[in-house]
Design an enzyme around this catalytic site. Structure first.
Site, PDB file in Angstrom:
ATOM      1  N   HIS A 111      -7.457  -7.681  -5.374  1.00 27.70           N
ATOM      2  CA  HIS A 111      -7.322  -6.228  -5.450  1.00 27.70           C
ATOM      3  C   HIS A 111      -8.543  -5.534  -4.860  1.00 27.70           C
ATOM      4  O   HIS A 111      -8.444  -4.518  -4.176  1.00 27.70           O
ATOM      5  CB  HIS A 111      -7.113  -5.823  -6.910  1.00 27.70           C
ATOM      6  CG  HIS A 111      -7.123  -4.358  -7.168  1.00 27.70           C
ATOM      7  ND1 HIS A 111      -8.146  -3.733  -7.857  1.00 27.70           N
ATOM      8  CD2 HIS A 111      -6.258  -3.382  -6.831  1.00 27.70           C
ATOM      9  CE1 HIS A 111      -7.890  -2.436  -7.931  1.00 27.70           C
ATOM     10  NE2 HIS A 111      -6.755  -2.192  -7.322  1.00 27.70           N
TER      11      HIS A 111
ATOM     12  N   GLU B  96      -8.245  -5.503  -1.196  1.00 29.12           N
ATOM     13  CA  GLU B  96      -7.248  -4.503  -0.802  1.00 29.12           C
ATOM     14  C   GLU B  96      -7.911  -3.147  -0.628  1.00 29.12           C
ATOM     15  O   GLU B  96      -7.689  -2.444   0.352  1.00 29.12           O
ATOM     16  CB  GLU B  96      -6.143  -4.447  -1.858  1.00 29.12           C
ATOM     17  CG  GLU B  96      -5.014  -3.481  -1.557  1.00 29.12           C
ATOM     18  CD  GLU B  96      -4.699  -2.582  -2.756  1.00 29.12           C
ATOM     19  OE1 GLU B  96      -4.234  -3.105  -3.792  1.00 29.12           O
ATOM     20  OE2 GLU B  96      -4.912  -1.354  -2.653  1.00 29.12           O
ATOM     21  N   HIS B  97      -8.771  -2.769  -1.559  1.00 23.85           N
ATOM     22  CA  HIS B  97      -9.516  -1.520  -1.430  1.00 23.85           C
ATOM     23  C   HIS B  97     -10.420  -1.551  -0.200  1.00 23.85           C
ATOM     24  O   HIS B  97     -10.523  -0.588   0.558  1.00 23.85           O
ATOM     25  CB  HIS B  97     -10.388  -1.291  -2.664  1.00 23.85           C
ATOM     26  CG  HIS B  97      -9.667  -0.623  -3.797  1.00 23.85           C
ATOM     27  ND1 HIS B  97     -10.117   0.544  -4.362  1.00 23.85           N
ATOM     28  CD2 HIS B  97      -8.542  -0.956  -4.463  1.00 23.85           C
ATOM     29  CE1 HIS B  97      -9.288   0.899  -5.347  1.00 23.85           C
ATOM     30  NE2 HIS B  97      -8.331   0.002  -5.428  1.00 23.85           N
TER      31      HIS B  97
ATOM     32  N   GLU C  90     -10.929   2.822 -11.934  1.00 20.25           N
ATOM     33  CA  GLU C  90      -9.480   2.625 -11.926  1.00 20.25           C
ATOM     34  C   GLU C  90      -9.056   1.841 -13.168  1.00 20.25           C
ATOM     35  O   GLU C  90      -8.082   2.186 -13.842  1.00 20.25           O
ATOM     36  CB  GLU C  90      -9.052   1.864 -10.662  1.00 20.25           C
ATOM     37  CG  GLU C  90      -7.543   1.640 -10.564  1.00 20.25           C
ATOM     38  CD  GLU C  90      -7.143   0.835  -9.332  1.00 20.25           C
ATOM     39  OE1 GLU C  90      -8.002   0.563  -8.471  1.00 20.25           O
ATOM     40  OE2 GLU C  90      -5.955   0.480  -9.240  1.00 20.25           O
TER      41      GLU C  90
END
Lengths: 442, 450
Positions: A70, A73-74, A150
């Site tokens: 993840h 991905e950012h 997040e």
């Protein structure tokens, strides 16, 4: 997930059972470097949805490195040799497009929706960041903070999500599906730029990626563009997807989370279930029928708990079979205000006992199959659905032909198969019961 | 450009049919009027065998009696819970067996409805929807069931940080106006609402002179006309006038309110006076807001708060035009120890925008996005039907889609600067923070517990 909730996709139904199978009528080809390409023409509007799925997700992470899939991905939105940090999204926006990305346990996906005449722009940029990133600590460090925010926003600040994370951890004793996709907080803090670069190097190769394009384009038009942009990225060896297997479940588990912000309790039970590719996968399609007849306002659970017994305000079921390994089958209900969660659980257990003892009726099964068939038409009505359904299935390893054969698979599910699937999955030892309760004992 | 020449030619076509050449391709909007005088706008599309109908009435929850807050949501929810000879469970089954999507909802300024069905089941769908509107049962056990569901939903939300912030914000900016509604009043109103209350409210609000309808799908005007009469012909001819008073957000100075909650993250909402949809500065405002906080990763707030400083997962601002007031509102969530820092950056960017407006490059980027991206939202029959409703509801005209790009591109840098000063250059910004934020000082106590 970059800017929205993690995507959980359910397989969607198709047209009338007697029609020849065809959900989305995709076209396919493979580039010389091994990249699979799937095209779903839809001329309804001059727009295209362009997606790249990498066959890697949180379940590939090494122990101690949760969250790296993840995190990368950012970081894919930061600088490459050719783009400044943030230039990818700004360029899409300047061209009137939208973009996003998402990480699951089994895949990581990048999506843009643009006017047809802007397709090459996003292809060029997506291929560019597939080829490599130019990360610096100055851009990586603030993004780690963003991910921590997040996590706080979508999990730590939300009692129901905290419980769900704990339930998953209790359900999967050995398999990485038990780890949160976003990562455990303490492990996120330890992720480095080197980790991200290594992840990209290991997994982001064209031969480990699927290009899915839907909209105002067909394979003949797309092929030269795919060859020009993605064909330029060299193939390289990619690790095998090896996940530790889950041992057979032996004990029913119970997870209770109390939080002072809970004002409305919630009950759930999540069972370890076969998926389309793992476990006793012959149960997968029957389970899709079962989940449909259990849910909805005219489904078993709502009728029994909300309408007849009046001890719940809501009740439903969930199942996602499009996963590489074992899947989850969930039941959930919320008691009436002031109601007793334990009484609700007893009532649910009685309903389950009845279901397993007497089975589902032929009528329930037929009605569920009819509803599932109709939902495919609705799926075709929404332009964004086809690429997501196809991408997530194929990235998990489900053959495209199987996706297209979905209506036939559902059409031949029998009452006996549904009962057999229910008996195989809805067993105490396969389940984790989750309770979300207020802080003070009732 | 060739596209613009075709646009000019199209404006010469007959007024009932307008060929819209938008980047989305040719989309024909037709005005259809039933024998009974009910008007709907239709976009025919034979490529999918379904029909989507969206409709909206003017006047919503803001018209609830003061001791029946929550009545609008309750009453609209009940329309789906049994009608004619079919009780609640039978009605649900009749819809679900044929995959007919029927729902009703309430918002502050309006009541809405949605019907979606495969064409092969359209007749039955219209029959059931018409029954729901004409003969809702309001059975006692269904009312009890829905009441429980609504109260459980209110309870679930009551300590959710974003909801806590929103309720406090509403109480602070709309004092004494129906736009402010407390949780306490909503719970009390939901408990007290009776079948007669609901029938009365709907009869006053759902009429044939205060609604708009959008239809998309495989249906022709000839097929649609009688459907409109069957669906809506039984409604009263006129609605009771909507007498919600005009108002403006009560933000004239910096106001900061903190609601202490032990959450790991501080949830912040901020608001200032905005403008209504019919304001001549609307498009300039849309563009300037996009540059500040509406444009995601292209916006100044995301760049400063998230990208550069890693202070938040998301920060944004939006124009919120109500029927009786205009508001700009935004949000961000940050861990408590850095919440003050985040709010400082947000305030600084807000002020900077008010002082000098966007740059020429930023304005062009916003115009490129808002014109180019518009067709992307037309990605399903339902979304197109909702657009038809929105155009009618805001009285934008049947040629709106042909004019929209021109209106956006006509905004000059001078316009943008003036409007930036108008919206972001005022002294007042209200911030409501839920959590235990460091570096934030309240200017007043929170509103009474709600």
């Amino acid at each position: 997930m970059r800017y929205a909730a993690l995507v959980m996709l359910a397989l969607i139904a198709l047209g009338p059972a007697r029609a020849p199978a065809a959900v989305f009528n995709p076209e396919t080809f493979t580039l010389p470097n091994g990249m699979d390409v799937i095209v779903v023409p839809n001329r309804r509007a001059p727009i295209v949805t362009h997606m790249v799925y990498y066959r890697v997700g949180a379940a590939e992470e090494a122990m101690g490195k949760s969250g790296i899939a993840h995190f990368l991905e950012h970081l894919m939105f930061k600088a490459t040799k050719n783009l400044a940090a943030g230039e990818f999204s700004r360029t899409v926006a300047r061209n009137g497009g939208r973009d996003n990305a998402f990480t699951s346990w089994d895949y990581t996906g990048y999506v843009q929706t643009v006017a047809r005449d802007r397709l090459e722009i996003v292809m060029r940029m997506e291929a560019d960041r597939m080829a490599g990133l130019a990360l610096t600590d100055a851009t990586v460090d603030p993004e780690r903070d963003v991910i921590l925010e997040e996590r706080r926003q979508v999990i730590d600040n939300v009692p129901a999500r905290r419980l769900s994370e704990q339930v998953h951890a209790a359900l999967f004793l050995n398999h990485p599906y038990g780890r949160p996709i976003i990562g455990w907080e303490h492990e996120i803090r330890g992720l480095t730029r080197a980790d991200a670069e290594a992840w990209h190097r290991a997994w982001y190769a064209p031969n480990n990626a699927i290009l899915v394009v839907a909209g105002d384009v067909d394979a003949a038009e797309l092929r030269p563009l795919a060859e020009k942009y993605y064909g330029a990225v060299a193939a390289r060896d990619v690790p095998a997807r090896v996940r530790p297997a889950e041992p057979p479940p032996q004990a029913a588990r119970r997870v209770t989370l109390r939080d002072e912000r809970v004002r409305q309790p919630n009950w759930s039970r999540t069972y370890l279930a076969p998926g389309l590719l793992a476990g006793d996968s012959k149960h997968a399609y029957p389970l899709q029928v079962l989940v449909d007849l259990l849910g909805g306002q005219s489904g078993r659970l709502y009728r029994a708990l909300v309408v007849d017994l009046k001890i719940a305000v809501s009740a439903g079921a969930s199942y996602d079979s499009d996963v590489v390994d074992l899947a989850t089958f969930g039941l959930y209900a919320s008691p009436t205000p002031g109601g007793d969660v334990e009484a609700l659980e007893r009532a649910i257990d009685e309903e389950l006992a009845k279901l397993l003892r007497d089975g589902v009726t032929a009528d329930e099964v037929e009605r569920a199959k009819t509803r599932l068939a109709a939902s495919a038409v609705f799926a075709r009505d929404s332009l964004g659905t086809a690429p997501r359904v196809i991408g997530s299935a194929v990235a998990a390893g489900i053959p495209l032909a199987e996706v297209e054969a979905w209506p036939e698979r559902i059409a031949v599910v029998t009452q006996e198969q549904v009962n057999e699937a229910a008996r195989a999955v809805l067993r105490d030892e396969r389940g984790v019961t989750g309770l979300l309760l207020p802080r003070a004992a009732p | 450009m060739i596209r613009r020449l075709i646009l000019a030619a199209c404006l010469l076509l007959a007024p009932l049919i307008l060929l819209i050449w938008s980047p989305a391709g040719a989309m024909t909007i037709e005005r259809v009027v039933s024998p009974g005088g009910i008007e709907a706008w239709l976009v025919q599309d034979q490529s999918v065998p379904l029909t989507a109908i969206e409709f909206r009435w003017r006047g919503g929850a803001a018209l609830e009696p003061a001791d029946r807050i929550g009545l609008a949501s309750f009453a609209t929810a009940m329309l789906r819970e049994g009608a004619g000879e079919l009780d609640g469970p039978e009605f649900a089954r009749a819809l679900e067996d044929l995959s007919i999507g029927l729902s009703f909802s309430a918002s502050t300024d309006g009541l809405g409805g949605s019907l979606r069905a495969l064409n092969v089941h359209r007749e039955r769908a219209v029959e059931l929807a018409a029954l729901a509107l004409a003969k809702p049962r309001f059975d006692a056990d269904s009312i009890a069931r829905v009441r429980s569901r609504i109260l459980a939903g209110l309870a679930r939300q009551s300590e959710e940080p974003r909801a806590v912030a929103q309720r406090a914000l509403n109480a602070l900016i709309w004092p004494g106006h129906p736009y402010a509604r407390t949780l306490e009043a909503t719970v009390a109103g939901t408990r007290a609402a009776s079948a007669d209350d609901m029938r009365g409210f709907l009869a006053r609000r759902m009429a044939r002179d205060n609604f708009v309808i959008g239809v998309v799908g495989g249906v022709t005007p000839t097929e649609l006309e009688p459907l409109l009469d069957r669906l809506f012909g039984g409604l009263p001819a006129t609605a009771v006038p909507d007498d919600v008073p005009e108002t403006a957000p009560a933000v004239a100075a910096e106001r900061v309110v903190v609601l202490s909650r032990s959450t790991p993250q501080a949830t912040m909402l901020f608001a200032a006076p905005g403008l209504k949809r019919d304001d001549p500065d609307w498009f300039a405002a849309l563009l300037v807001n996009w540059v500040l906080g509406g444009g995601g990763f292209s916006g100044r707030l995301m760049t400063e708060v998230r990208e550069k400083r890693g202070l938040t997962y998301g920060v944004s601002t939006a124009l919120l035009p109500y029927d009786r007031a205009g508001l700009i509102s935004g949000s961000a969530s940050t861990e408590n120890s850095r919440a003050g820092q985040a709010l400082d950056v947000i305030r600084a960017e807000w002020k900077r925008m008010g002082e000098s407006g966007p740059t020429a490059g930023e304005l062009e980027g916003a115009q490129a996005y808002l014109t180019g991206s518009f067709p992307l939202s037309l990605d399903s029959s339902g979304s197109i039907a909702r657009l038809l409703v929105a155009i009618q509801y805001d009285r934008l005209g049947i040629d709106y889609l042909a004019r929209r790009d021109g209106l956006i591109n006509a905004v000059t840098l001078d316009d943008a600067r003036r409007v930036a000063k108008r919206l972001y250059g005022q002294p007042g910004l209200l911030a409501v923070v839920v959590g235990q934020p460091d570096g934030i000082t309240a200017t007043e106590p929170p509103p009474p517990a709600n």
